[in-house]
Structures are given as structure tokens and as C-alpha cells.
Design a protein around this motif. Sequence first.
Motif, mmCIF file in Angstrom:
data_model
loop_
_atom_site.group_PDB
_atom_site.id
_atom_site.type_symbol
_atom_site.label_atom_id
_atom_site.label_comp_id
_atom_site.label_asym_id
_atom_site.label_seq_id
_atom_site.Cartn_x
_atom_site.Cartn_y
_atom_site.Cartn_z
ATOM 1 N N VAL A 25 0.840 -1.200 0.000
ATOM 2 C CA VAL A 25 0.000 0.000 0.000
ATOM 3 C C VAL A 25 0.877 1.252 0.000
ATOM 4 C CG1 VAL A 25 -1.706 1.330 1.301
ATOM 5 C CG2 VAL A 25 -1.928 -1.155 1.141
ATOM 6 N N GLY A 26 1.960 1.207 0.788
ATOM 7 C CA GLY A 26 2.868 2.350 0.833
ATOM 8 C C GLY A 26 3.525 2.647 -0.495
ATOM 9 N N LEU A 27 3.748 1.595 -1.311
ATOM 10 C CA LEU A 27 4.374 1.800 -2.612
ATOM 11 C C LEU A 27 3.521 2.699 -3.502
ATOM 12 C CD1 LEU A 27 6.823 0.975 -4.340
ATOM 13 C CD2 LEU A 27 5.419 -0.882 -5.256
ATOM 14 N N ILE A 28 2.207 2.664 -3.306
ATOM 15 C CA ILE A 28 1.334 3.558 -4.066
ATOM 16 C C ILE A 28 1.676 5.010 -3.761
ATOM 17 C CG2 ILE A 28 -1.060 4.318 -4.323
ATOM 18 C CD1 ILE A 28 -1.931 1.472 -3.774
ATOM 19 N N VAL A 29 1.929 5.298 -2.494
ATOM 20 C CA VAL A 29 2.229 6.670 -2.080
ATOM 21 C C VAL A 29 3.584 7.119 -2.624
ATOM 22 C CG1 VAL A 29 2.476 8.226 -0.118
ATOM 23 C CG2 VAL A 29 0.840 6.346 -0.010
ATOM 24 N N THR A 30 4.585 6.254 -2.534
ATOM 25 C CA THR A 30 5.901 6.643 -3.052
ATOM 26 C C THR A 30 5.865 6.799 -4.570
ATOM 27 O OG1 THR A 30 6.652 4.333 -3.226
ATOM 28 C CG2 THR A 30 7.054 5.483 -1.142
ATOM 29 N N GLY A 31 5.080 5.941 -5.239
ATOM 30 C CA GLY A 31 4.927 6.112 -6.683
ATOM 31 C C GLY A 31 4.248 7.425 -7.019
ATOM 32 N N ALA A 32 3.272 7.820 -6.195
ATOM 33 C CA ALA A 32 2.620 9.114 -6.394
ATOM 34 C C ALA A 32 3.602 10.253 -6.197
ATOM 35 C CB ALA A 32 1.445 9.257 -5.428
ATOM 36 N N ALA A 33 4.501 10.109 -5.223
ATOM 37 C CA ALA A 33 5.495 11.155 -4.980
ATOM 38 C C ALA A 33 6.387 11.350 -6.194
ATOM 39 C CB ALA A 33 6.331 10.800 -3.752
ATOM 40 N N VAL A 34 6.745 10.251 -6.845
ATOM 41 C CA VAL A 34 7.567 10.343 -8.061
ATOM 42 C C VAL A 34 6.830 11.137 -9.130
ATOM 43 C CG1 VAL A 34 8.584 9.026 -9.955
ATOM 44 C CG2 VAL A 34 8.834 8.215 -7.603
ATOM 45 N N ARG A 35 5.571 10.805 -9.331
ATOM 46 C CA ARG A 35 4.805 11.469 -10.386
ATOM 47 C C ARG A 35 4.507 12.924 -10.044
ATOM 48 N NH1 ARG A 35 -0.633 11.827 -11.113
ATOM 49 N NH2 ARG A 35 -1.076 10.306 -9.470
ATOM 50 N N LEU A 36 4.174 13.191 -8.788
ATOM 51 C CA LEU A 36 3.743 14.541 -8.409
ATOM 52 C C LEU A 36 4.890 15.525 -8.312
ATOM 53 C CD1 LEU A 36 1.122 13.524 -5.697
ATOM 54 C CD2 LEU A 36 0.665 14.384 -8.003
ATOM 55 N N THR A 37 6.119 15.024 -8.207
ATOM 56 C CA THR A 37 7.292 15.906 -8.179
ATOM 57 C C THR A 37 7.971 15.990 -9.551
ATOM 58 O OG1 THR A 37 8.691 14.061 -7.450
ATOM 59 C CG2 THR A 37 7.736 15.467 -5.740
ATOM 60 N N ASP A 38 7.290 15.479 -10.580
ATOM 61 C CA ASP A 38 7.840 15.463 -11.937
ATOM 62 C C ASP A 38 9.174 14.721 -12.002
ATOM 63 O OD1 ASP A 38 5.715 16.834 -13.096
ATOM 64 O OD2 ASP A 38 6.584 18.797 -12.639
ATOM 65 N N SER A 39 9.275 13.642 -11.217
ATOM 66 C CA SER A 39 10.522 12.870 -11.162
ATOM 67 C C SER A 39 10.415 11.542 -11.902
ATOM 68 C CB SER A 39 10.913 12.599 -9.701
ATOM 69 O OG SER A 39 11.069 13.806 -8.986
ATOM 70 N N GLY A 40 9.367 11.382 -12.708
ATOM 71 C CA GLY A 40 9.158 10.117 -13.394
ATOM 72 C C GLY A 40 10.301 9.710 -14.297
ATOM 73 N N LEU A 41 11.010 10.697 -14.854
ATOM 74 C CA LEU A 41 12.181 10.415 -15.685
ATOM 75 C C LEU A 41 13.445 10.920 -15.004
ATOM 76 C CD1 LEU A 41 10.760 11.241 -19.244
ATOM 77 C CD2 LEU A 41 11.039 8.996 -18.157
ATOM 78 N N GLY A 42 13.406 10.938 -13.649
ATOM 79 C CA GLY A 42 14.611 11.318 -12.905
ATOM 80 C C GLY A 42 15.762 10.388 -13.221
ATOM 81 N N CYS A 43 15.463 9.113 -13.420
ATOM 82 C CA CYS A 43 16.392 8.156 -14.020
ATOM 83 C C CYS A 43 15.862 7.900 -15.422
ATOM 84 C CB CYS A 43 16.438 6.854 -13.216
ATOM 85 S SG CYS A 43 17.280 6.977 -11.623
ATOM 86 N N PRO A 44 16.493 8.417 -16.459
ATOM 87 C CA PRO A 44 15.887 8.424 -17.792
ATOM 88 C C PRO A 44 15.930 7.094 -18.530
ATOM 89 C CG PRO A 44 18.025 9.492 -17.853
ATOM 90 C CD PRO A 44 17.744 9.183 -16.412
ATOM 91 N N THR A 45 16.530 6.067 -17.942
ATOM 92 C CA THR A 45 16.569 4.775 -18.608
ATOM 93 C C THR A 45 16.374 3.671 -17.577
ATOM 94 O OG1 THR A 45 17.812 3.392 -20.165
ATOM 95 C CG2 THR A 45 19.069 4.489 -18.418
ATOM 96 N N TRP A 46 16.342 2.420 -18.063
ATOM 97 C CA TRP A 46 16.117 1.264 -17.195
ATOM 98 C C TRP A 46 16.724 0.032 -17.839
ATOM 99 C CZ3 TRP A 46 13.725 -3.504 -17.267
ATOM 100 C CH2 TRP A 46 13.466 -4.093 -16.022
ATOM 101 N N PRO A 47 17.361 -0.877 -17.126
ATOM 102 C CA PRO A 47 17.426 -0.973 -15.660
ATOM 103 C C PRO A 47 18.449 -0.039 -15.000
ATOM 104 C CG PRO A 47 18.591 -2.802 -16.645
ATOM 105 C CD PRO A 47 17.961 -2.057 -17.781
ATOM 106 N N LYS A 48 19.338 0.559 -15.803
ATOM 107 C CA LYS A 48 20.250 1.531 -15.228
ATOM 108 C C LYS A 48 19.518 2.836 -14.966
ATOM 109 C CE LYS A 48 24.534 -0.169 -17.397
ATOM 110 N NZ LYS A 48 25.681 0.191 -18.254
ATOM 111 N N CYS A 49 20.111 3.665 -14.105
ATOM 112 C CA CYS A 49 19.527 4.978 -13.869
ATOM 113 C C CYS A 49 19.916 5.927 -15.000
ATOM 114 C CB CYS A 49 19.998 5.518 -12.516
ATOM 115 S SG CYS A 49 19.238 7.095 -12.048
#
Length: 314
Positions: A21-45
Motif C-alpha cells: 500500500v505504501g508503494l502507491i504513495v511513493t509512486g505518487a510522490a515520483v509522479r507529483l514531483t515530476d521525477s518520473g524520468l529522474g532516471c531516464p533509462t532502465w534498468p540503469k539509472c
Amino acid sequence: MPKVKLPALRPMALASLIANVGLIVTGAAVRLTDSGLGCPTWPKCTDGSYTTTQAMGVHGVIEFGNRLLTFVLAAIALACFILALLERPRRRRQVWLSLGVLLGIPGQGVVGGITVLTNLNPWVVGLHFLLSMALIVAAYALWRSTDEGDGAPVFRVATPLRHLTWLTFLASAAVVVLGVIVTGSGPHSGDNGAKRNGLDPAAIAQAHADVVFLLVGLTIALWFAFRAVGAPGPARAALILFAVEMAQGLIGFVQYFTHLPVALVAAHMLGAGLVWTSTLAVVWSIRERPPVASAAEPPTADTPAPAQQPVPAS
């Protein structure tokens, strides 16, 4: 009715549920702070590093921190799986449920990686959220299984009320799905350049609100029906669900009319997880599983087998 306790597994299973349940909140924090592409690739940052770098700034820290939480969830899920294997007597349902949660977490991580590789495609982001909801179901089932036996389910209410309960569950699922679509049409995309799903936010928000009203109405009907047939446990679960829905609805209305402030959107995301978990509690409340008597130790006069009260046909 006697219940089976698994003292080692139960608190760890609860930790797994809370963490998902907490992961939902941390995922929201990523989206709401415009950090969704803070690591622009995957699996590397970044192309040259598995971890965030100073050049990525705070957005990189937030996104990489969310990725690290996957390992925390995986560690908890692994502990649940090991404890389920060590339980004596070993119980098959706990093993399979804990394995399902354990395997679902890396699968969720892969979908998270795809969201980055698709530049936060709103439909993929929505799938990422829905997989979190599926993991909550598995984690909740694992936790509840530690307080019940492995016998066939014995229902506490008649068939029409079981149908009404499942209809409420489907309405709650529809609210979650439409909420995801509303999010995909709104302003909080996770990155300034991320695309939206192109749907009319007002129209989708209205459809979401309509299904919410349906869910609230079904919940009220459940509460009255459970009370009418003398089912206090299910009635209490329905009342808790109603209270959570009211709190979530208040947050939803305020955030809509105040143009989606970040703090309220985050609270609404947490509320979605709590409404979903409370819905699961109602579903679980209408039945119970008795322990299965061991073949080597049949019931005696001192340890009578639990009587199963059949539900009257309706």
C-alpha cells in the motif's frame, strides 16, 4: 469457530501488505514531483550508472529511491515465502500466496521500467498502478490466511448477499480503473514532457464520480442488509468501508475544485489503496475457513469438529 494462528508468518504478511500500500504513495510522490524520468533509462539509472548521479539532481534521487523500495518489498516477500516453507505443518495456500507476491514484485519492477522506456506513457503508468492493486490482493489474502484454516469456505450470509458483496467488489474495482484513467488525462504526468491519454478530463472525472456514487450506495445497502440478517462481522466491515469512502470522497471533491494540489492528490492516492483494502475486508468477512482435522488425529469428544452451519438456500 476455532482459528489457526501462524505467529511467525502473520506479522511479516501484514508488513508486506502495508509495504505494498505504501508503494502507491511513493509512486505518487515520483509522479507529483515530476521525477518520473529522474532516471531516464532502465534498468540503469543513466546510460553509464545503475545509481543516480549528482547531475540528475533531486529528481534522480526521488526516482532512484522509489526503485530501491522494490528491493525492500522483495526482501519482505522473500521472508514471507521462507516462513511459509518453514511452518509445520506446512500449508500449501500460504506457500503459493507468498510465492505469488514474491514473483509479482519483480514483474511490477519490469512494468515500471517499461514506463520509463516509453517516456511515461499514461496507459503503461496506469497498468503499473493496477499491478500494485493486484499485489495488494495477494498480500491481503496471505495475511488473512494466517488467521484461518484450510477447510472449504463456510459462508456467513445467504446467496443474495454474497452476490451483493461481489457486486460491491466489482464497483470498487471499476472506481480504481476509472481513477487511473482520470489520472492519465490530468496535469500530473510525472514529467513536464510526458504525454496525456487525450481524453476529456472533465468527462472522465464525471464518469469516475458516478461509479463512486454507485459504490457508496452498494456499501450502504450491504450495511443495512448485513444488520438485517444478524451478521455483525460483515456489517462492521461494510461500515468501515463506508467511512473510508466518505473520507476519500471528501478529498476527491476538494482536490477537484482546488485544481489538484499535489498534497491532496497524494492523499487521494493513499485513499485509493485504503478503499481497495477495505473492500477486500468486506469480501473476506462473509466467509470463513475452518481448520482441517488431521487424519492421524480425528476429532474426539474432547476436541469436537467445528460444526458448519449451512446457509439457507435462497
